[in-house]
Write a protein that holds these residues in place. Structure first.
Motif, PDB file in Angstrom:
ATOM      1  N   LEU A 147      13.403  -3.113 -18.703  1.00 25.79           N
ATOM      2  CA  LEU A 147      14.075  -4.398 -18.520  1.00 25.79           C
ATOM      3  C   LEU A 147      14.762  -4.460 -17.155  1.00 25.79           C
ATOM      4  N   CYS A 148      15.333  -3.352 -16.759  1.00 25.84           N
ATOM      5  CA  CYS A 148      15.980  -3.296 -15.446  1.00 25.84           C
ATOM      6  C   CYS A 148      14.947  -3.476 -14.333  1.00 25.84           C
ATOM      7  N   TYR A 149      13.775  -2.841 -14.507  1.00 28.66           N
ATOM      8  CA  TYR A 149      12.695  -3.014 -13.539  1.00 28.66           C
ATOM      9  C   TYR A 149      12.275  -4.476 -13.435  1.00 28.66           C
ATOM     10  N   VAL A 150      12.093  -5.127 -14.580  1.00 33.15           N
ATOM     11  CA  VAL A 150      11.682  -6.533 -14.595  1.00 33.15           C
ATOM     12  C   VAL A 150      12.736  -7.411 -13.918  1.00 33.15           C
ATOM     13  N   GLY A 151      14.012  -7.148 -14.200  1.00 33.28           N
ATOM     14  CA  GLY A 151      15.076  -7.907 -13.562  1.00 33.28           C
ATOM     15  C   GLY A 151      15.053  -7.764 -12.053  1.00 33.28           C
ATOM     16  N   TYR A 152      14.806  -6.548 -11.573  1.00 33.98           N
ATOM     17  CA  TYR A 152      14.726  -6.281 -10.135  1.00 33.98           C
ATOM     18  C   TYR A 152      13.563  -7.044  -9.507  1.00 33.98           C
ATOM     19  N   ILE A 153      12.399  -6.992 -10.150  1.00 37.34           N
ATOM     20  CA  ILE A 153      11.213  -7.666  -9.617  1.00 37.34           C
ATOM     21  C   ILE A 153      11.433  -9.175  -9.547  1.00 37.34           C
ATOM     22  N   LEU A 154      11.987  -9.753 -10.617  1.00 37.54           N
ATOM     23  CA  LEU A 154      12.228 -11.195 -10.636  1.00 37.54           C
ATOM     24  C   LEU A 154      13.308 -11.597  -9.633  1.00 37.54           C
ATOM     25  N   PHE A 155      14.322 -10.742  -9.458  1.00 32.80           N
ATOM     26  CA  PHE A 155      15.380 -11.033  -8.493  1.00 32.80           C
ATOM     27  C   PHE A 155      14.794 -11.126  -7.088  1.00 32.80           C
ATOM     28  N   VAL A 186       7.426  -0.199  -8.967  1.00 34.42           N
ATOM     29  CA  VAL A 186       8.300  -1.377  -9.056  1.00 34.42           C
ATOM     30  C   VAL A 186       8.417  -2.056  -7.692  1.00 34.42           C
ATOM     31  N   ASP A 187       8.563  -1.269  -6.633  1.00 34.05           N
ATOM     32  CA  ASP A 187       8.627  -1.860  -5.295  1.00 34.05           C
ATOM     33  C   ASP A 187       7.325  -2.575  -4.941  1.00 34.05           C
ATOM     34  N   ALA A 188       6.185  -1.992  -5.349  1.00 33.93           N
ATOM     35  CA  ALA A 188       4.897  -2.638  -5.096  1.00 33.93           C
ATOM     36  C   ALA A 188       4.797  -3.966  -5.837  1.00 33.93           C
ATOM     37  N   ALA A 189       5.204  -3.969  -7.111  1.00 32.72           N
ATOM     38  CA  ALA A 189       5.143  -5.202  -7.905  1.00 32.72           C
ATOM     39  C   ALA A 189       6.073  -6.270  -7.342  1.00 32.72           C
ATOM     40  N   THR A 234       0.821  -1.206   0.000  1.00 33.32           N
ATOM     41  CA  THR A 234       0.000   0.000   0.000  1.00 33.32           C
ATOM     42  C   THR A 234       0.857   1.259   0.000  1.00 33.32           C
ATOM     43  N   SER A 235       1.922   1.238   0.790  1.00 37.88           N
ATOM     44  CA  SER A 235       2.820   2.389   0.857  1.00 37.88           C
ATOM     45  C   SER A 235       3.457   2.675  -0.497  1.00 37.88           C
ATOM     46  N   SER A 236       3.930   1.628  -1.172  1.00 43.05           N
ATOM     47  CA  SER A 236       4.575   1.813  -2.474  1.00 43.05           C
ATOM     48  C   SER A 236       3.581   2.336  -3.512  1.00 43.05           C
ATOM     49  N   VAL A 237       2.373   1.749  -3.524  1.00 44.54           N
ATOM     50  CA  VAL A 237       1.350   2.193  -4.483  1.00 44.54           C
ATOM     51  C   VAL A 237       0.950   3.633  -4.202  1.00 44.54           C
ATOM     52  N   LEU A 238       0.753   3.971  -2.935  1.00 49.23           N
ATOM     53  CA  LEU A 238       0.368   5.332  -2.567  1.00 49.23           C
ATOM     54  C   LEU A 238       1.430   6.335  -2.999  1.00 49.23           C
ATOM     55  N   GLY A 239       2.686   6.004  -2.757  1.00 47.68           N
ATOM     56  CA  GLY A 239       3.761   6.905  -3.173  1.00 47.68           C
ATOM     57  C   GLY A 239       3.798   7.100  -4.681  1.00 47.68           C
ATOM     58  N   GLN A 240       3.623   5.997  -5.425  1.00 44.50           N
ATOM     59  CA  GLN A 240       3.645   6.103  -6.883  1.00 44.50           C
ATOM     60  C   GLN A 240       2.473   6.922  -7.410  1.00 44.50           C
ATOM     61  N   LEU A 241       1.288   6.736  -6.833  1.00 48.45           N
ATOM     62  CA  LEU A 241       0.125   7.514  -7.267  1.00 48.45           C
ATOM     63  C   LEU A 241       0.321   8.999  -6.984  1.00 48.45           C
ATOM     64  N   CYS A 242       0.901   9.315  -5.831  1.00 46.24           N
ATOM     65  CA  CYS A 242       1.150  10.725  -5.504  1.00 46.24           C
ATOM     66  C   CYS A 242       2.113  11.360  -6.502  1.00 46.24           C
ATOM     67  N   ILE A 243       3.139  10.607  -6.900  1.00 41.69           N
ATOM     68  CA  ILE A 243       4.151  11.145  -7.816  1.00 41.69           C
ATOM     69  C   ILE A 243       3.599  11.250  -9.238  1.00 41.69           C
ATOM     70  N   THR A 244       2.992  10.170  -9.723  1.00 37.21           N
ATOM     71  CA  THR A 244       2.604  10.106 -11.132  1.00 37.21           C
ATOM     72  C   THR A 244       1.312  10.855 -11.421  1.00 37.21           C
ATOM     73  N   LEU A 245       0.286  10.651 -10.601  1.00 37.59           N
ATOM     74  CA  LEU A 245      -1.003  11.266 -10.871  1.00 37.59           C
ATOM     75  C   LEU A 245      -1.187  12.597 -10.144  1.00 37.59           C
ATOM     76  N   GLY A 246      -0.628  12.683  -8.941  1.00 39.78           N
ATOM     77  CA  GLY A 246      -0.811  13.907  -8.164  1.00 39.78           C
ATOM     78  C   GLY A 246       0.261  14.947  -8.365  1.00 39.78           C
ATOM     79  N   SER A 247       1.316  14.592  -9.113  1.00 35.58           N
ATOM     80  CA  SER A 247       2.441  15.505  -9.344  1.00 35.58           C
ATOM     81  C   SER A 247       2.992  16.076  -8.041  1.00 35.58           C
ATOM     82  N   VAL A 248       3.018  15.237  -7.005  1.00 34.12           N
ATOM     83  CA  VAL A 248       3.538  15.652  -5.706  1.00 34.12           C
ATOM     84  C   VAL A 248       5.060  15.608  -5.753  1.00 34.12           C
ATOM     85  N   SER A 249       5.707  16.583  -5.167  1.00 29.26           N
ATOM     86  CA  SER A 249       7.172  16.615  -5.156  1.00 29.26           C
ATOM     87  C   SER A 249       7.713  15.598  -4.158  1.00 29.26           C
TER      88      SER A 249
END
Length: 492
Positions: free
Chosen positions: A363-371, A311-314, A172-187
């Motif tokens: 690709l780097c994101y996918v590698g991190y998630i699979l790792f 990526v952290d959420a996934a 939840t924390s990771s998703v909330l942070g991503q939504l604030c950055i991407t959709l809310g344009s929060v600094s």
């Protein structure tokens, strides 16, 4: 995975309650037990809500700290801090009965985000990493605390509830942070203020926690108040020859450490403990520096295109699924453990090479998630293989020792590879070092798997050869009830 939570939880979940008489906590009113479960899970969930955590590295690089300062001066302090405080906090957690250490954890969280909000110097960021190391070391207090309040018959359910609450909080924390950055344009800085508010609320929740009356090592329940079967510590205490309480406390850990030396001769416990030490060290080094690598691959001034939280959420979600799936793997572990570990480690080495050599951030994101997912797949297997034959006291000590050695190894690698007083490598050369490290581990595991396979084949051939040479003896192999009447007459 949040380090320090799963191992002790599973140790306690695997321990059995054999006592004929139920302890006091067993007779706790059902409604009160449900209220405690709800509050503890809510506490575990809320203390993970730090939406700015996935974006600390981008914030530091945006706040005019150079990449070299973040990589070689600031981040290494986390490993040093964790190693320095791990053993004292492990002992104080039990001696002080958990709650004071949870308060320390909350105060450290507040210090982290206060320094991120108002700190402007490299020293302030190093102090921030120091407090971050404290929060990592104190995570064991939560997993220990929740099981000190309930009866052994409820350990397994509590392990499931608490682990789920923590994972859900991280997700939840990771998703909330991503939504604030991407959709809310929060600094990033605003997100730090939000995180500071959440951790301050977490401190308030900590103050309302009930302080347990007992703990695993230093605050044992009296025999009159808890008629359970004697534990490992109780059996050892009786062997101390009447040294009193002080003698018991002085001697028991030494006795347990000696017993650990004997347990180290068990092949499966030794194998999975070595995996815990060596692979965990490499795993956390990758975690510490992955965000810096992402910035190296995709350097952008548009914060809305930074997807660290997603990526952290996934990776958290995949880790939870992998951990769950590992519980259904049924193979002959004495024969296949080395091969499974070797294949997963080789896969991780390949992912590290992919992450470091690609110029495609996805690709780097996918590698991190699979790792992360592959590591979380092996964690519950290691816990089961180590804990299944140990008492909960020895189990806690084994995981404590394993974690300490992993931390020492991680610190040594950090000093040599990352610290500016060592080689001071930038992030890409560091990942080549980590790739070589995991490749070496994979080779060792696979060679061990070949050795185990050859030994098993030789033993099997020897058994088959011995059976082929033995004369046929039907009277030995035939069940007693199927013997001939003549035999029965003779015996009579």
């Amino acid at each position: 995975m949040a380090p320090g939570i799963m191992p002790l939880s599973c140790c306690r979940a695997m321990s059995k309650s054999d006592g004929a008489k139920k302890p006091a906590s067993e007779t706790m009113p059902d409604q009160r037990w449900k209220l405690q479960v709800f509050y503890l899970c809510f506490y575990g969930f809320m203390t993970q809500i730090r939406p700015g955590e996935s974006f600390i590295t981008p914030y530091l690089l945006e706040a005019n700290f150079t990449k070299a300062e973040v990589t070689n001066v600031i981040t290494p302090v986390l490993s040093y801090s964790y190693m320095a405080v791990l053993v004292p906090i492990f002992l104080l957690t039990d001696y002080l009965r958990y709650k004071p250490v949870l308060v320390l954890q909350s105060l450290s969280h507040i210090s982290i985000w206060a320094l991120l909000v108002w700190g402007t110097s490299v020293l302030a960021m190093q102090l921030m990493e120091f407090f971050y190391g404290i929060t990592m070391a104190t995570r064991i207090a939560y997993s220990s605390y929740i099981f000190s309040l309930v009866a052994p018959s409820r350990y397994q359910r509590m392990a499931s509830y608490s682990r789920s609450a923590v994972l859900l909080g991280v997700f939840t924390s990771s998703v909330l942070g991503q939504l604030c950055i991407t959709l809310g344009s929060v600094s990033f800085n605003t997100l730090n203020y939000v995180s500071l508010g959440f951790v301050s609320f977490g401190l308030i929740l900590t103050l309302f926690l009930e302080r347990p009356r007992r703990s695993l090592f230093f605050n044992r329940p009296s025999r009159a108040g808890d008629a359970a079967v004697p534990t490992e510590l109780d059996r050892m205490a009786r062997g101390d020859g009447g040294g009193g309480t002080r003698g018991w406390r002085d001697m028991v850990l030494c006795r347990m450490l000696r017993e650990l030396g004997a347990l180290a001769r068990q092949p499966q416990l030794r194998l999975w403990s070595l995996w815990w030490v060596f692979n965990s060290a490499g795993y956390y080094l990758m975690l510490y520096y992955a965000h810096i690598l992402w910035n190296e691959i995709s350097h952008t001034t548009d914060s809305r295109r930074v997807y660290n939280g997603g990526v952290d959420a996934a990776s958290t979600l995949l880790g939870a699924i992998a951990s769950f799936a590992a519980g259904y793997v049924k193979i002959r572990w004495t024969l296949w453990s080395e091969l499974v570990i070797g294949m997963v480690t080789a896969f991780q080495a390949g992912l590290l090479l992919l992450m470091n050599s690609t110029t495609n951030i996805w690709l780097c994101y996918v590698g991190y998630i699979l790792f992360r997912g592959s590591h979380q797949f092996l964690v519950p297997l290691a816990i089961f293989q180590i804990a299944t034959s140990l008492s909960k006291e020895l189990c806690a000590l084994v995981f404590g020792v394993n974690t300490f050695f992993a931390t020492v190894l991680k610190t040594i690698i950090t000093i040599i590879v990352a610290d500016k007083r060592g080689l001071g490598l930038s992030v890409r050369p560091q990942f080549y070092v980590y790739f070589g490290y995991f490749t070496l581990l994979a080779v060792v595991y696979l060679l061990a798997a070949i050795r185990v396979g050859v030994q098993h084949s030789h033993r099997r051939q020897s058994v088959e050869l011995a059976l082929a040479k033995e004369p046929c003896q039907p009277t030995v192999e035939t069940p007693a009830q199927e013997k001939s009447p003549e035999a029965g007459t003779v015996q009579a």
